[in-house]
Design a protein around this motif. Structure first.
Motif, PDB file in Angstrom:
ATOM      1  N   GLY A  74       0.805  -1.217   0.000  1.00  0.00           N
ATOM      2  CA  GLY A  74       0.000   0.000   0.000  1.00  0.00           C
ATOM      3  C   GLY A  74       0.834   1.262   0.000  1.00  0.00           C
ATOM      4  N   PHE A  75       0.190   2.359  -0.418  1.00  0.00           N
ATOM      5  CA  PHE A  75       0.817   3.678  -0.483  1.00  0.00           C
ATOM      6  C   PHE A  75      -0.182   4.711   0.025  1.00  0.00           C
ATOM      7  CE2 PHE A  75       2.396   1.014  -3.872  1.00  0.00           C
ATOM      8  CZ  PHE A  75       3.780   1.124  -3.749  1.00  0.00           C
ATOM      9  N   ASN A  76       0.320   5.730   0.704  1.00  0.00           N
ATOM     10  CA  ASN A  76      -0.511   6.830   1.206  1.00  0.00           C
ATOM     11  C   ASN A  76       0.194   8.150   0.933  1.00  0.00           C
ATOM     12  OD1 ASN A  76      -0.649   4.415   3.344  1.00  0.00           O
ATOM     13  ND2 ASN A  76      -2.676   5.310   3.151  1.00  0.00           N
ATOM     14  N   TYR A  77      -0.581   9.152   0.555  1.00  0.00           N
ATOM     15  CA  TYR A  77      -0.039  10.496   0.330  1.00  0.00           C
ATOM     16  C   TYR A  77      -1.011  11.512   0.904  1.00  0.00           C
ATOM     17  CZ  TYR A  77       1.292  14.853  -1.925  1.00  0.00           C
ATOM     18  OH  TYR A  77       1.647  16.163  -2.151  1.00  0.00           O
ATOM     19  N   ARG A  78      -0.473  12.476   1.649  1.00  0.00           N
ATOM     20  CA  ARG A  78      -1.304  13.525   2.248  1.00  0.00           C
ATOM     21  C   ARG A  78      -0.644  14.874   2.040  1.00  0.00           C
ATOM     22  NH1 ARG A  78      -5.288  14.338   6.091  1.00  0.00           N
ATOM     23  NH2 ARG A  78      -5.041  16.154   7.459  1.00  0.00           N
ATOM     24  N   ASN A  79      -1.415  15.857   1.594  1.00  0.00           N
ATOM     25  CA  ASN A  79      -0.956  17.228   1.418  1.00  0.00           C
ATOM     26  C   ASN A  79      -1.892  18.127   2.214  1.00  0.00           C
ATOM     27  OD1 ASN A  79       0.093  19.645   0.608  1.00  0.00           O
ATOM     28  ND2 ASN A  79      -0.235  19.346  -1.573  1.00  0.00           N
ATOM     29  N   GLN A  80      -1.394  18.636   3.333  1.00  0.00           N
ATOM     30  CA  GLN A  80      -2.222  19.413   4.258  1.00  0.00           C
ATOM     31  C   GLN A  80      -1.879  20.893   4.193  1.00  0.00           C
ATOM     32  OE1 GLN A  80      -2.468  17.749   8.197  1.00  0.00           O
ATOM     33  NE2 GLN A  80      -2.906  19.723   9.151  1.00  0.00           N
ATOM     34  N   TRP A  81      -2.895  21.735   4.107  1.00  0.00           N
ATOM     35  CA  TRP A  81      -2.774  23.197   4.039  1.00  0.00           C
ATOM     36  C   TRP A  81      -1.902  23.633   2.863  1.00  0.00           C
ATOM     37  CZ3 TRP A  81      -1.168  23.337   9.862  1.00  0.00           C
ATOM     38  CH2 TRP A  81      -2.270  22.945  10.647  1.00  0.00           C
ATOM     39  N   PRO A  82      -2.183  23.189   1.650  1.00  0.00           N
ATOM     40  CA  PRO A  82      -1.309  23.507   0.507  1.00  0.00           C
ATOM     41  C   PRO A  82      -1.305  24.977   0.126  1.00  0.00           C
ATOM     42  CG  PRO A  82      -3.334  22.448  -0.243  1.00  0.00           C
ATOM     43  CD  PRO A  82      -3.344  22.357   1.246  1.00  0.00           C
ATOM     44  N   SER A  83      -2.267  25.777   0.603  1.00  0.00           N
ATOM     45  CA  SER A  83      -2.354  27.179   0.193  1.00  0.00           C
ATOM     46  C   SER A  83      -1.527  28.118   1.061  1.00  0.00           C
ATOM     47  CB  SER A  83      -3.816  27.643   0.199  1.00  0.00           C
ATOM     48  OG  SER A  83      -4.581  26.898  -0.731  1.00  0.00           O
ATOM     49  N   ILE A  84      -0.884  27.594   2.104  1.00  0.00           N
ATOM     50  CA  ILE A  84      -0.056  28.443   2.960  1.00  0.00           C
ATOM     51  C   ILE A  84       1.351  27.869   3.034  1.00  0.00           C
ATOM     52  CG2 ILE A  84      -2.048  29.244   4.295  1.00  0.00           C
ATOM     53  CD1 ILE A  84      -1.319  27.302   6.481  1.00  0.00           C
ATOM     54  N   ASP A  85       2.305  28.689   3.493  1.00  0.00           N
ATOM     55  CA  ASP A  85       3.695  28.247   3.548  1.00  0.00           C
ATOM     56  C   ASP A  85       3.901  27.114   4.544  1.00  0.00           C
ATOM     57  OD1 ASP A  85       4.473  30.053   1.624  1.00  0.00           O
ATOM     58  OD2 ASP A  85       5.019  31.616   3.074  1.00  0.00           O
ATOM     59  N   ALA A  86       3.121  27.106   5.619  1.00  0.00           N
ATOM     60  CA  ALA A  86       3.295  26.103   6.675  1.00  0.00           C
ATOM     61  C   ALA A  86       2.567  24.813   6.336  1.00  0.00           C
ATOM     62  CB  ALA A  86       2.802  26.664   8.004  1.00  0.00           C
ATOM     63  N   LYS A  87       2.749  24.322   5.119  1.00  0.00           N
ATOM     64  CA  LYS A  87       2.042  23.105   4.708  1.00  0.00           C
ATOM     65  C   LYS A  87       2.775  21.866   5.217  1.00  0.00           C
ATOM     66  CE  LYS A  87       4.312  22.846   0.186  1.00  0.00           C
ATOM     67  NZ  LYS A  87       4.088  22.829  -1.280  1.00  0.00           N
ATOM     68  N   PHE A  88       2.046  20.757   5.228  1.00  0.00           N
ATOM     69  CA  PHE A  88       2.587  19.472   5.656  1.00  0.00           C
ATOM     70  C   PHE A  88       2.344  18.455   4.543  1.00  0.00           C
ATOM     71  CE2 PHE A  88       1.789  21.872   9.380  1.00  0.00           C
ATOM     72  CZ  PHE A  88       2.595  21.401  10.400  1.00  0.00           C
ATOM     73  N   THR A  89       3.366  17.725   4.163  1.00  0.00           N
ATOM     74  CA  THR A  89       3.205  16.660   3.176  1.00  0.00           C
ATOM     75  C   THR A  89       3.765  15.368   3.763  1.00  0.00           C
ATOM     76  OG1 THR A  89       5.311  17.208   2.098  1.00  0.00           O
ATOM     77  CG2 THR A  89       3.310  18.211   1.207  1.00  0.00           C
ATOM     78  N   THR A  90       3.017  14.290   3.573  1.00  0.00           N
ATOM     79  CA  THR A  90       3.388  12.997   4.138  1.00  0.00           C
ATOM     80  C   THR A  90       3.198  11.922   3.083  1.00  0.00           C
ATOM     81  OG1 THR A  90       2.576  13.748   6.296  1.00  0.00           O
ATOM     82  CG2 THR A  90       3.025  11.405   6.053  1.00  0.00           C
ATOM     83  N   PHE A  91       4.174  11.028   3.002  1.00  0.00           N
ATOM     84  CA  PHE A  91       4.088   9.880   2.091  1.00  0.00           C
ATOM     85  C   PHE A  91       4.537   8.634   2.842  1.00  0.00           C
ATOM     86  CE2 PHE A  91       6.298   6.859  -0.648  1.00  0.00           C
ATOM     87  CZ  PHE A  91       5.291   6.547  -1.566  1.00  0.00           C
ATOM     88  N   SER A  92       3.842   7.525   2.626  1.00  0.00           N
ATOM     89  CA  SER A  92       4.267   6.273   3.226  1.00  0.00           C
ATOM     90  C   SER A  92       3.994   5.118   2.276  1.00  0.00           C
ATOM     91  CB  SER A  92       3.568   6.024   4.572  1.00  0.00           C
ATOM     92  OG  SER A  92       2.169   5.934   4.407  1.00  0.00           O
ATOM     93  N   ALA A  93       4.810   4.090   2.400  1.00  0.00           N
ATOM     94  CA  ALA A  93       4.647   2.859   1.626  1.00  0.00           C
ATOM     95  C   ALA A  93       4.866   1.695   2.577  1.00  0.00           C
ATOM     96  CB  ALA A  93       5.643   2.812   0.466  1.00  0.00           C
ATOM     97  N   TYR A  94       4.129   0.610   2.375  1.00  0.00           N
ATOM     98  CA  TYR A  94       4.248  -0.511   3.294  1.00  0.00           C
ATOM     99  C   TYR A  94       3.973  -1.828   2.580  1.00  0.00           C
ATOM    100  CZ  TYR A  94      -0.886  -0.363   3.346  1.00  0.00           C
ATOM    101  OH  TYR A  94      -2.205  -0.361   2.972  1.00  0.00           O
ATOM    102  N   TYR A  95       4.478  -2.881   3.185  1.00  0.00           N
ATOM    103  CA  TYR A  95       4.175  -4.243   2.744  1.00  0.00           C
ATOM    104  C   TYR A  95       4.040  -5.112   3.982  1.00  0.00           C
ATOM    105  CZ  TYR A  95       4.710  -9.013   1.108  1.00  0.00           C
ATOM    106  OH  TYR A  95       4.512 -10.355   0.878  1.00  0.00           O
ATOM    107  N   ASP A  96       3.021  -5.953   4.011  1.00  0.00           N
ATOM    108  CA  ASP A  96       2.879  -6.902   5.105  1.00  0.00           C
ATOM    109  C   ASP A  96       2.307  -8.205   4.583  1.00  0.00           C
ATOM    110  OD1 ASP A  96       0.290  -5.757   4.703  1.00  0.00           O
ATOM    111  OD2 ASP A  96      -0.319  -6.474   6.677  1.00  0.00           O
ATOM    112  N   THR A  97       2.473  -9.255   5.352  1.00  0.00           N
ATOM    113  CA  THR A  97       1.963 -10.563   4.969  1.00  0.00           C
ATOM    114  C   THR A  97       1.715 -11.383   6.222  1.00  0.00           C
ATOM    115  OG1 THR A  97       2.293 -12.439   3.457  1.00  0.00           O
ATOM    116  CG2 THR A  97       4.193 -11.706   4.753  1.00  0.00           C
ATOM    117  N   TYR A  98       1.072 -12.526   6.038  1.00  0.00           N
ATOM    118  CA  TYR A  98       0.717 -13.399   7.158  1.00  0.00           C
ATOM    119  C   TYR A  98       1.448 -14.719   7.002  1.00  0.00           C
ATOM    120  CZ  TYR A  98      -2.216 -15.847  10.572  1.00  0.00           C
ATOM    121  OH  TYR A  98      -2.669 -16.563  11.659  1.00  0.00           O
ATOM    122  N   LEU A  99       1.964 -15.237   8.124  1.00  0.00           N
ATOM    123  CA  LEU A  99       2.663 -16.523   8.147  1.00  0.00           C
ATOM    124  C   LEU A  99       1.793 -17.512   8.909  1.00  0.00           C
ATOM    125  CD1 LEU A  99       6.225 -15.170   9.084  1.00  0.00           C
ATOM    126  CD2 LEU A  99       5.264 -15.543   6.795  1.00  0.00           C
TER     127      LEU A  99
END
Length: 348
Positions: free
Chosen positions: A53-78
Motif C-alpha cells: 500500500g501507499f498513502n499520500y497527504r498534502n495538508q494546508w497547501p495554500s499556505i507556507d506552513a504546509k505538511f506533506t506525508t508519504f508512506s509505503a508498506y508491505y505486510d503478509t501473514y505466516l
C-alpha cells in the motif's frame, strides 16, 4: 541596532527550534484504516495474505506552513506461525522550515484465538527515525547577516559546530487489536521509549502517542448479483468508527461512519475535541469527506478531503489525501482455511 536586532532574531529562532522539538507531533492520516501499519502494529498480516500500500497527504497547501506525508508498506501473514510481519517507510515534511522526517519500521504481530469467532492480535514495532531541518537552506541566523550589506547575500553559516546536524532515533511501539466478525477495538502506544529528538545540546523527548480505535459493521442486506462466477450477491453495510489519539498536550477524536455499497465506499467524519482547547485555542480541526473503490481483484483506491474548520479556515486549502493498496492473491488458496473471520474494519 542592526547587530542587536540580529541577535534577537538568533535567539528567537533558537526558541522556535526548542518549541519544535518539544511539541513536534507525528503526522496523521484522515484515512487511518488505509494506513493500517501506521495506525497499529497489531494490524500487520491482518488480511491473512500479502498486502502492499501507499498513502499520500498534502495538508494546508495554500499556505507556507504546509505538511506533506508519504508512506509505503508491505505486510503478509505466516499461517504456520500465526504471525504477521511488515515493513513501512514514511517521509514527512513539516512547515515553512521544512522539518523532514524519514522513518523505517519493522513490524511483527501474533494472533491468538480466544473463541469461535473472536481473536486478539498483539503487535510490536521498531523504527529508525532520521530528522533534519535544513538549517542553512531554510533558516537565516544572525551570524549569516553581513552588517555592511544586510540586504545582500547571506554569509555561510557552517561555523556553528554541530548545529543543524540530522538527528537519528530508535523508537519502540506496541499495539493490540481484539475483533470478532463485526466488531473491533484496538489501541497503540507509539514511541514508548520517548527518544531524544533535540537538534541542539540537551534533551527533548519525542512524546509518546496513544491511540484507541473501534468500530462496528452493520449489515444493510444483500445487493444485486455480482457479475462473476461466484454466484454471490454484493455486500452493503454501514460502519460507524471512532479514533482517539493523544500526544503530548494535543488530543483529537475522529468520529464518523463508512457506507459501503459494493464496490463503492463513502465516508464522512469529524475530527477535533471542541470542548477541550489546546493552549487557549479551540480544538476543532476538520470535517472529512471520502470516496473509495474496493475491487474484487484486491485493488483499493481512496480519496479524501479535509474541510478545515479550525481558525486557519478553508483558505488554508484543507487537506488532500490519496490511498492505494492491493491485497495480493492468497498463496494458500485451496487449502483448508484456519479461520473465516477477517478483521472487519474498513480499508480507508
Amino acid at each position: 541596532m542592526l547587530r542587536s536586532s540580529a541577535n534577537f532574531v538568533f535567539f528567537a529562532l533558537f526558541s522556535l527550534l526548542g518549541s519544535i522539538s518539544a511539541f513536534a507531533q507525528d503526522p496523521q492520516y484522515s484515512q487511518y484504516y488505509a494506513a493500517p501499519l501506521y495506525l497499529n502494529p497489531a494490524m500487520a498480516g491482518s488480511e491473512l495474505t500479502g498486502r502492499v500500500g501507499f498513502n499520500y497527504r498534502n495538508q494546508w497547501p495554500s499556505i507556507d506552513a504546509k505538511f506533506t506525508t508519504f508512506s509505503a508498506y508491505y505486510d503478509t501473514y505466516l499461517p504456520d506461525y500465526n504471525s504477521g510481519i511488515g515493513i513501512m517507510v514514511t517521509q514527512d515534511t513539516e512547515g515553512a522550515a521544512e522539518l523532514r522526517s524519514t522513518t523505517i519500521s519493522a513490524i511483527y504481530s501474533y494472533e491468538l484465538k480466544l473463541g469461535e469467532n473472536s481473536y486478539f492480535r498483539p503487535g510490536f514495532q521498531a523504527s529508525y527515525i532520521r530528522r533534519e531541518i535544513g538549517f542553512y537552506e531554510n533558516l537565516i541566523f544572525a551570524n549569516q547577516i553581513n552588517p555592511n550589506d544586510p540586504f545582500g547575500p547571506t554569509l555561510p553559516g557552517t561555523d556553528i559546530p554541530g548545529l543543524g546536524d540530522p538527528v537519528s532515533m530508535l523508537s519502540l511501539s506496541l499495539g493490540g487489536m481484539f475483533f470478532t466478525e463485526n466488531f473491533w477495538i484496538g489501541g497503540a502506544a507509539h514511541h514508548v521509549n520517548e527518544p531524544n529528538q533535540s537538534f541542539i545540546d540537551g534533551v527533548s523527548p519525542l512524546p509518546m502517542k496513544l491511540s484507541v480505535h473501534a468500530g462496528y459493521r452493520i449489515s444493510l442486506g444483500e445487493g444485486s448479483m455480482r457479475q462473476d462466477f461466484t454466484h454471490l450477491r454484493k455486500e452493503r453495510y454501514l460502519t460507524p468508527t471512532i479514533n482517539y489519539k493523544r500526544q503530548g498536550p494535543f488530543e483529537q477524536l475522529d468520529v464518523g461512519a463508512y457506507f459501503y455499497v459494493e464496490p463503492i465506499v463513502f465516508g464522512v467524519w469529524y475530527r477535533g475535541l471542541p470542548y477541550k482547547p489546546v493552549e487557549n485555542q479551540s480544538n476543532r480541526d476538520a470535517i472529512v469527506m471520502m470516496v473509495g473503490l474496493n475491487l474484487l481483484s484486491g485493488l483499493n483506491v481512496g480519496y479524501s478531503f479535509d474541510y478545515t474548520v479550525s481558525q486557519l479556515g478553508i483558505q488554508s486549502g484543507g487537506a488532500h489525501e490519496i490511498s492505494l493498496s492491493w491485497t495480493l492473491p492468497n498463496s494458500n488458496q485451496g487449502k483448508p482455511a484456519r479461520r473465516d473471520t477477517i478483521l472487519p474494519c474498513p480499508k480507508f
